[in-house]
Design a protein around this motif. Structure first.
Motif, PDB file in Angstrom:
ATOM      1  N   LEU A  78       0.766  -1.207   0.090  1.00 20.05           N
ATOM      2  CA  LEU A  78      -0.034  -0.076   0.059  1.00 20.05           C
ATOM      3  C   LEU A  78       0.820   1.114   0.190  1.00 20.05           C
ATOM      4  O   LEU A  78       0.545   2.327   0.453  1.00 20.05           O
ATOM      5  CB  LEU A  78      -0.912  -0.051   1.193  1.00 20.05           C
ATOM      6  CG  LEU A  78      -2.027  -1.144   1.353  1.00 20.05           C
ATOM      7  CD1 LEU A  78      -2.721  -0.965   2.642  1.00 20.05           C
ATOM      8  CD2 LEU A  78      -2.957  -0.961   0.160  1.00 20.05           C
ATOM      9  N   ALA A  79       2.264   1.265  -0.532  1.00 22.37           N
ATOM     10  CA  ALA A  79       2.972   2.267  -0.483  1.00 22.37           C
ATOM     11  C   ALA A  79       2.418   3.596  -1.107  1.00 22.37           C
ATOM     12  O   ALA A  79       2.474   4.814  -0.708  1.00 22.37           O
ATOM     13  CB  ALA A  79       4.319   1.858  -0.927  1.00 22.37           C
ATOM     14  N   ASP A  80       1.813   3.221  -2.277  1.00 21.27           N
ATOM     15  CA  ASP A  80       1.292   4.634  -3.039  1.00 21.27           C
ATOM     16  C   ASP A  80       0.196   5.356  -2.243  1.00 21.27           C
ATOM     17  O   ASP A  80       0.199   6.655  -2.033  1.00 21.27           O
ATOM     18  CB  ASP A  80       0.788   4.341  -4.498  1.00 21.27           C
ATOM     19  CG  ASP A  80       1.945   3.846  -5.326  1.00 21.27           C
ATOM     20  OD1 ASP A  80       3.176   4.100  -4.908  1.00 21.27           O
ATOM     21  OD2 ASP A  80       1.402   2.962  -6.452  1.00 21.27           O
ATOM     22  N   GLU A  81      -0.637   4.421  -1.429  1.00 16.94           N
ATOM     23  CA  GLU A  81      -1.807   4.936  -0.815  1.00 16.94           C
ATOM     24  C   GLU A  81      -1.195   5.801   0.576  1.00 16.94           C
ATOM     25  O   GLU A  81      -1.657   6.796   0.945  1.00 16.94           O
ATOM     26  CB  GLU A  81      -2.711   3.986  -0.318  1.00 16.94           C
ATOM     27  CG  GLU A  81      -3.581   3.401  -1.410  1.00 16.94           C
ATOM     28  CD  GLU A  81      -3.016   2.258  -2.080  1.00 16.94           C
ATOM     29  OE1 GLU A  81      -3.817   1.642  -2.953  1.00 16.94           O
ATOM     30  OE2 GLU A  81      -1.763   2.277  -2.114  1.00 16.94           O
ATOM     31  N   ILE A  82      -0.322   5.110   1.186  1.00 16.99           N
ATOM     32  CA  ILE A  82       0.178   5.448   2.351  1.00 16.99           C
ATOM     33  C   ILE A  82       0.991   7.100   2.245  1.00 16.99           C
ATOM     34  O   ILE A  82       0.916   7.798   2.872  1.00 16.99           O
ATOM     35  CB  ILE A  82       1.380   4.483   2.916  1.00 16.99           C
ATOM     36  CG1 ILE A  82       0.540   3.432   3.582  1.00 16.99           C
ATOM     37  CG2 ILE A  82       2.100   5.212   3.822  1.00 16.99           C
ATOM     38  CD1 ILE A  82       1.340   1.991   3.855  1.00 16.99           C
ATOM     39  N   ARG A  83       1.878   6.997   0.815  1.00 19.05           N
ATOM     40  CA  ARG A  83       2.457   8.093   0.804  1.00 19.05           C
ATOM     41  C   ARG A  83       1.366   9.388   0.222  1.00 19.05           C
ATOM     42  O   ARG A  83       1.856  10.483   0.498  1.00 19.05           O
ATOM     43  CB  ARG A  83       3.690   7.977  -0.217  1.00 19.05           C
ATOM     44  CG  ARG A  83       4.923   7.038   0.446  1.00 19.05           C
ATOM     45  CD  ARG A  83       6.016   7.188  -0.776  1.00 19.05           C
ATOM     46  NE  ARG A  83       7.091   6.340  -0.036  1.00 19.05           N
ATOM     47  CZ  ARG A  83       7.274   5.113  -0.447  1.00 19.05           C
ATOM     48  NH1 ARG A  83       6.750   4.446  -1.172  1.00 19.05           N
ATOM     49  NH2 ARG A  83       8.456   4.510   0.095  1.00 19.05           N
ATOM     50  N   ALA A  84       0.378   8.951  -0.279  1.00 18.53           N
ATOM     51  CA  ALA A  84      -0.270   9.862  -1.093  1.00 18.53           C
ATOM     52  C   ALA A  84      -0.949  10.915  -0.154  1.00 18.53           C
ATOM     53  O   ALA A  84      -1.279  12.285  -0.200  1.00 18.53           O
ATOM     54  CB  ALA A  84      -1.444   9.138  -1.813  1.00 18.53           C
ATOM     55  N   TYR A  85      -1.235  10.397   1.121  1.00 18.59           N
ATOM     56  CA  TYR A  85      -2.173  11.190   2.125  1.00 18.59           C
ATOM     57  C   TYR A  85      -1.339  12.528   2.504  1.00 18.59           C
ATOM     58  O   TYR A  85      -1.905  13.756   2.198  1.00 18.59           O
ATOM     59  CB  TYR A  85      -2.547  10.711   3.469  1.00 18.59           C
ATOM     60  CG  TYR A  85      -3.241  11.550   4.468  1.00 18.59           C
ATOM     61  CD1 TYR A  85      -4.461  11.936   4.056  1.00 18.59           C
ATOM     62  CD2 TYR A  85      -2.579  11.788   5.623  1.00 18.59           C
ATOM     63  CE1 TYR A  85      -5.401  12.859   4.862  1.00 18.59           C
ATOM     64  CE2 TYR A  85      -3.407  12.601   6.423  1.00 18.59           C
ATOM     65  CZ  TYR A  85      -4.514  13.338   5.955  1.00 18.59           C
ATOM     66  OH  TYR A  85      -5.450  14.206   7.087  1.00 18.59           O
ATOM     67  N   ARG A  86      -0.075  12.454   2.868  1.00 20.16           N
ATOM     68  CA  ARG A  86       0.606  13.495   3.191  1.00 20.16           C
ATOM     69  C   ARG A  86       1.081  14.491   2.074  1.00 20.16           C
ATOM     70  O   ARG A  86       0.970  15.496   1.990  1.00 20.16           O
ATOM     71  CB  ARG A  86       1.926  13.127   3.948  1.00 20.16           C
ATOM     72  CG  ARG A  86       2.877  14.325   4.096  1.00 20.16           C
ATOM     73  CD  ARG A  86       3.914  14.166   5.040  1.00 20.16           C
ATOM     74  NE  ARG A  86       5.202  13.157   4.662  1.00 20.16           N
ATOM     75  CZ  ARG A  86       6.199  13.082   5.166  1.00 20.16           C
ATOM     76  NH1 ARG A  86       6.549  14.033   6.012  1.00 20.16           N
ATOM     77  NH2 ARG A  86       6.906  11.950   5.105  1.00 20.16           N
ATOM     78  N   GLN A  87       1.320  13.659   0.915  1.00 24.14           N
ATOM     79  CA  GLN A  87       1.720  14.398  -0.213  1.00 24.14           C
ATOM     80  C   GLN A  87       0.806  15.188  -0.960  1.00 24.14           C
ATOM     81  O   GLN A  87       0.905  16.484  -1.214  1.00 24.14           O
ATOM     82  CB  GLN A  87       2.070  13.257  -1.564  1.00 24.14           C
ATOM     83  CG  GLN A  87       2.675  14.004  -2.670  1.00 24.14           C
ATOM     84  CD  GLN A  87       2.899  12.976  -3.726  1.00 24.14           C
ATOM     85  OE1 GLN A  87       2.985  11.695  -3.295  1.00 24.14           O
ATOM     86  NE2 GLN A  87       3.241  13.363  -4.975  1.00 24.14           N
ATOM     87  N   HIS A  88      -0.579  14.781  -0.770  1.00 24.62           N
ATOM     88  CA  HIS A  88      -1.732  15.646  -1.308  1.00 24.62           C
ATOM     89  C   HIS A  88      -2.715  16.212  -0.253  1.00 24.62           C
ATOM     90  O   HIS A  88      -3.768  16.449  -0.531  1.00 24.62           O
ATOM     91  CB  HIS A  88      -2.483  14.975  -2.261  1.00 24.62           C
ATOM     92  CG  HIS A  88      -1.551  14.239  -3.285  1.00 24.62           C
ATOM     93  ND1 HIS A  88      -1.326  15.045  -4.443  1.00 24.62           N
ATOM     94  CD2 HIS A  88      -1.132  13.182  -3.903  1.00 24.62           C
ATOM     95  CE1 HIS A  88      -0.590  14.337  -5.338  1.00 24.62           C
ATOM     96  NE2 HIS A  88      -0.630  13.230  -4.925  1.00 24.62           N
ATOM     97  N   PHE A  89      -2.159  16.333   1.049  1.00 30.47           N
ATOM     98  CA  PHE A  89      -2.914  16.646   2.394  1.00 30.47           C
ATOM     99  C   PHE A  89      -3.800  17.864   1.757  1.00 30.47           C
ATOM    100  O   PHE A  89      -5.122  17.845   2.457  1.00 30.47           O
ATOM    101  CB  PHE A  89      -2.105  17.012   3.407  1.00 30.47           C
ATOM    102  CG  PHE A  89      -2.885  17.626   4.614  1.00 30.47           C
ATOM    103  CD1 PHE A  89      -3.582  16.636   5.265  1.00 30.47           C
ATOM    104  CD2 PHE A  89      -2.893  18.859   4.906  1.00 30.47           C
ATOM    105  CE1 PHE A  89      -4.197  17.100   6.440  1.00 30.47           C
ATOM    106  CE2 PHE A  89      -3.430  19.054   6.005  1.00 30.47           C
ATOM    107  CZ  PHE A  89      -4.240  18.331   6.678  1.00 30.47           C
ATOM    108  N   ASP A  90      -3.586  18.970   1.123  1.00 26.50           N
ATOM    109  CA  ASP A  90      -4.439  20.157   0.928  1.00 26.50           C
ATOM    110  C   ASP A  90      -5.649  19.718   0.354  1.00 26.50           C
ATOM    111  O   ASP A  90      -6.796  20.095   0.769  1.00 26.50           O
ATOM    112  CB  ASP A  90      -3.683  21.005  -0.027  1.00 26.50           C
ATOM    113  CG  ASP A  90      -2.534  21.853   0.789  1.00 26.50           C
ATOM    114  OD1 ASP A  90      -2.292  21.449   1.768  1.00 26.50           O
ATOM    115  OD2 ASP A  90      -1.733  22.455  -0.032  1.00 26.50           O
ATOM    116  N   LEU A  91      -5.757  18.812  -0.330  1.00 28.60           N
ATOM    117  CA  LEU A  91      -6.870  18.136  -0.857  1.00 28.60           C
ATOM    118  C   LEU A  91      -7.875  17.581   0.137  1.00 28.60           C
ATOM    119  O   LEU A  91      -9.175  17.546  -0.144  1.00 28.60           O
ATOM    120  CB  LEU A  91      -6.701  17.221  -1.969  1.00 28.60           C
ATOM    121  CG  LEU A  91      -5.917  17.635  -3.308  1.00 28.60           C
ATOM    122  CD1 LEU A  91      -5.787  16.639  -4.355  1.00 28.60           C
ATOM    123  CD2 LEU A  91      -6.775  18.823  -3.970  1.00 28.60           C
TER     124      LEU A  91
END
Length: 222
Positions: A78-91
């Motif tokens: 789930l690496a992509d999902e895990i990293r996505a939240y912080r990376q795109h937090f503004d959304l």
């Protein structure tokens, strides 16, 4: 005697607001979907990963680097999902809850003392401050990640009381989480479970606090 009776005719009072889903609509799905699409994001949030508990650890003071490392160790697929939240937090900060912001501005205009107590990562909270100007109306904001304490731990309310400072007894507290409201009540706060701006306005009016009219909140006439 109901706690709100103590407020009648006694202004300025103190109201403590939660932020997420009271003043700012928060939804992690758009942030994660930006990287992996809506279906994978939904599966991640509802599956056995345990997003809520994982995110809460960052809200309670764990760094995002440590949080992501721990999650990647147990869920490398789930690496992509895990990293996505912080990376795109503004959304995930979908936008202001307009009616609640109107209530906040009305309270401020009448001299009501305003504090905030939010479960939020210390690393990510500055993004909210940059985006939402109404946060400047608060005299003090206790951010859980900065003090390594998060609701519903009752100790977080005592930390607010020391840092603000404020007497918790009779202070009005607004949160959308029943567990947080119960914890606030346990330390003597007059706690309200938030559902809608209209409901909040009615609850505050019962306590003698100034609130917008239904028309100002955009509520339909009954």
């Amino acid at each position: 005697m109901p706690p709100w009776l103590r407020w009648a005719g006694d202004l300025p009072a103190t109201v403590v607001f939660d932020l997420g889903n009271v003043l700012i609509t928060w939804d992690p799905h758009p942030a994660i979907a930006a990287a992996v699409g809506p279906d994978r994001a939904r599966a991640f949030l509802t599956g056995d990963f345990g997003f809520a508990a994982w995110n809460h650890a960052q809200d309670a003071g764990r760094s995002w680097d440590d949080g992501e490392a721990a999650a990647l160790e147990t869920h490398p697929h789930l690496a992509d999902e895990i990293r996505a939240y912080r990376q795109h937090f503004d959304l995930s900060m979908v936008g202001p809850v307009e009616g609640s912001v109107t209530i906040l501005r009305t309270l401020a205009a009448h001299g009501v003392r305003l504090l905030a107590l939010t479960n939020w990562s210390a690393e990510l909270f500055p993004r909210a401050v940059e985006r939402f100007d109404f946060l400047s109306l608060f005299e003090h904001i206790t951010v859980s990640g900065r003090i390594s304490l998060a609701k519903p731990d009752p100790e977080v309310f005592h930390r607010l009381a020391a840092d603000a400072p404020v007497d918790l007894l009779g202070t009005v507290f607004v949160d959308d989480s029943p567990a947080n409201v119960e914890a606030a009540s346990s330390v003597g706060m007059d706690a309200i479970t938030f559902t809608t701006p209209g409901q909040l306005a009615r609850e505050l009016a019962l306590r003698g606090l100034p609130v917008p009219t239904p028309a100002e909140l955009g509520e339909p006439r009954t």
